[in-house]
Scaffold this motif. Sequence first.
Motif, PDB file in Angstrom:
ATOM      1  N   ASN A 182       0.836  -1.201   0.000  1.00 65.14           N
ATOM      2  CA  ASN A 182       0.000   0.000   0.000  1.00 65.14           C
ATOM      3  C   ASN A 182       0.876   1.259   0.000  1.00 65.14           C
ATOM      4  O   ASN A 182       0.586   2.235  -0.708  1.00 65.14           O
ATOM      5  N   SER A 183       1.976   1.225   0.769  1.00 67.14           N
ATOM      6  CA  SER A 183       2.894   2.370   0.795  1.00 67.14           C
ATOM      7  C   SER A 183       3.582   2.551  -0.547  1.00 67.14           C
ATOM      8  O   SER A 183       3.746   3.676  -1.037  1.00 67.14           O
ATOM      9  N   ILE A 184       3.989   1.439  -1.160  1.00 62.93           N
ATOM     10  CA  ILE A 184       4.628   1.522  -2.475  1.00 62.93           C
ATOM     11  C   ILE A 184       3.652   2.086  -3.504  1.00 62.93           C
ATOM     12  O   ILE A 184       4.005   2.922  -4.349  1.00 62.93           O
ATOM     13  N   SER A 185       2.395   1.625  -3.415  1.00 60.61           N
ATOM     14  CA  SER A 185       1.385   2.133  -4.335  1.00 60.61           C
ATOM     15  C   SER A 185       1.195   3.638  -4.171  1.00 60.61           C
ATOM     16  O   SER A 185       1.062   4.380  -5.155  1.00 60.61           O
ATOM     17  N   THR A 186       1.216   4.090  -2.921  1.00 57.03           N
ATOM     18  CA  THR A 186       1.081   5.524  -2.660  1.00 57.03           C
ATOM     19  C   THR A 186       2.248   6.307  -3.253  1.00 57.03           C
ATOM     20  O   THR A 186       2.070   7.377  -3.863  1.00 57.03           O
ATOM     21  N   LEU A 187       3.470   5.777  -3.085  1.00 55.85           N
ATOM     22  CA  LEU A 187       4.645   6.437  -3.640  1.00 55.85           C
ATOM     23  C   LEU A 187       4.580   6.499  -5.167  1.00 55.85           C
ATOM     24  O   LEU A 187       4.970   7.504  -5.780  1.00 55.85           O
ATOM     25  N   VAL A 188       4.086   5.418  -5.766  1.00 55.89           N
ATOM     26  CA  VAL A 188       3.958   5.399  -7.229  1.00 55.89           C
ATOM     27  C   VAL A 188       2.950   6.441  -7.683  1.00 55.89           C
ATOM     28  O   VAL A 188       3.163   7.168  -8.659  1.00 55.89           O
ATOM     29  N   ALA A 196      10.048   4.480  -4.077  1.00 56.17           N
ATOM     30  CA  ALA A 196       9.286   3.263  -4.354  1.00 56.17           C
ATOM     31  C   ALA A 196      10.214   2.114  -4.732  1.00 56.17           C
ATOM     32  O   ALA A 196      10.049   0.982  -4.265  1.00 56.17           O
ATOM     33  N   ASN A 197      11.212   2.413  -5.574  1.00 60.72           N
ATOM     34  CA  ASN A 197      12.177   1.380  -5.967  1.00 60.72           C
ATOM     35  C   ASN A 197      12.992   0.906  -4.764  1.00 60.72           C
ATOM     36  O   ASN A 197      13.270  -0.290  -4.605  1.00 60.72           O
ATOM     37  N   LYS A 236      11.135   2.494   7.830  1.00 60.69           N
ATOM     38  CA  LYS A 236      11.722   3.839   7.891  1.00 60.69           C
ATOM     39  C   LYS A 236      11.539   4.585   6.589  1.00 60.69           C
ATOM     40  O   LYS A 236      11.563   5.827   6.560  1.00 60.69           O
ATOM     41  N   MET A 237      11.340   3.862   5.498  1.00 67.11           N
ATOM     42  CA  MET A 237      11.020   4.522   4.234  1.00 67.11           C
ATOM     43  C   MET A 237       9.667   5.228   4.346  1.00 67.11           C
ATOM     44  O   MET A 237       9.425   6.247   3.691  1.00 67.11           O
ATOM     45  N   ARG A 238       8.794   4.692   5.172  1.00 69.78           N
ATOM     46  CA  ARG A 238       7.462   5.294   5.347  1.00 69.78           C
ATOM     47  C   ARG A 238       7.477   6.411   6.379  1.00 69.78           C
ATOM     48  O   ARG A 238       6.860   7.458   6.190  1.00 69.78           O
ATOM     49  N   PHE A 239       8.164   6.180   7.513  1.00 71.76           N
ATOM     50  CA  PHE A 239       8.038   7.097   8.650  1.00 71.76           C
ATOM     51  C   PHE A 239       9.248   8.014   8.835  1.00 71.76           C
ATOM     52  O   PHE A 239       9.171   8.958   9.627  1.00 71.76           O
TER      53      PHE A 239
END
Length: 375
Positions: A182-188, A196-197, A236-239
């Motif tokens: 879901n986080s990757i989708s948001t970044l995309v 994202a990568n 940590k990529m998210r927060f």
Amino acid sequence: MPLFGLSSPGPFFDNKVRAFWNLQILGWLAWLGLRGISGLANGQPLAFLIPQTVSAITGFSLSLILSVCYRTLINRRPLLMWGVSFGLAGVATALWAFTDAWVAQIQNPNSDAGFTGLLLGAVYIDATSLAAWSALYFAINYFLQLEEQNDRVLRLEAQAASAQLAMLRYQLNPHFLFNTLNSISTLVLLKQSEPANAMLSRLSAFLRYTLANEPTAQVTLAQEIETLKLYLDIEKMRFEERLRPHFAIDPAVARARLPSLLLQPLIENAIKYAVTPQEDGADITISAQLAGQNVRITVSDTGSGLSADGADPTTGFVATESTGVGLANIRDRLAQAFGDQHRFDTQTGADGGFTVVIEFPFQPDGQMTIGTERT
């Protein structure tokens, strides 16, 4: 199948056919030796050994026939089995006694004892011998069947425990995977392709580890901590700076063994209930040290703790769709791995924060590698 198809309770019965023939040959040789020595000790001539040898060969042959019949009957209904078995043993005794009496009369045609007297004398000895052989046959087979049943029960219990552990382990991964994707989708969607990568690379490293290890496997604490660092790299990529992990691991317990991915849901829940709700995030501390003969692992956060109305009275954790199995899952995995030789406590501080304390026996293992690379 008795003797020829049962699992072995020991090395002697690894090969059932060989074990049967060893017992059969040695048993009848012992019977012949005992009869021969007894007769010679009572003053019988050497010619006495001839009818005894013929008698042993006859008994050996008849017992082989009985073994085939008994093997067919042993798993039938008790009334049928015992009734037919006694009948067959009676027929075999009659044939054996008739043969013994006939041989004895041929060898001593002038004997004072008639054929009937020789027959009655042989019946007692032959009936006793076949009864002892039959009892031993059934005793060995029932013993082997009991051992086979015990082995089967142990295998089924092990399979059930393995299946339960696998189920508990597989319950942990979907929640984390859903959040990360879901986080990757948001970044995309935000066209942030570089983060994202990077998150995809870290996710692939974490998944390589989880797929390379059996769900029921135990790993070293050092390996588990390295896995947590992989997981925290993703989070940590998210927060970013809102997530502040700290590790205090005593090297003395680095080789302790514990169920794979046991601590990951604790970190996941700490992130959800301590880092996510607070604007400045929270600190998450993972410590481990020896406590006597046990390993004590503490996972704590600086969040707001659990509210009285939001806590699950059974698990001690908030029960929502997203939390999944919660702490009850970890309790079950500890019980599967260590039985009642473990401790699992949860604490909420007066000023907030939530702490989980786990203790289990220190069972050191060789140093293991993570099995993945950071990418």
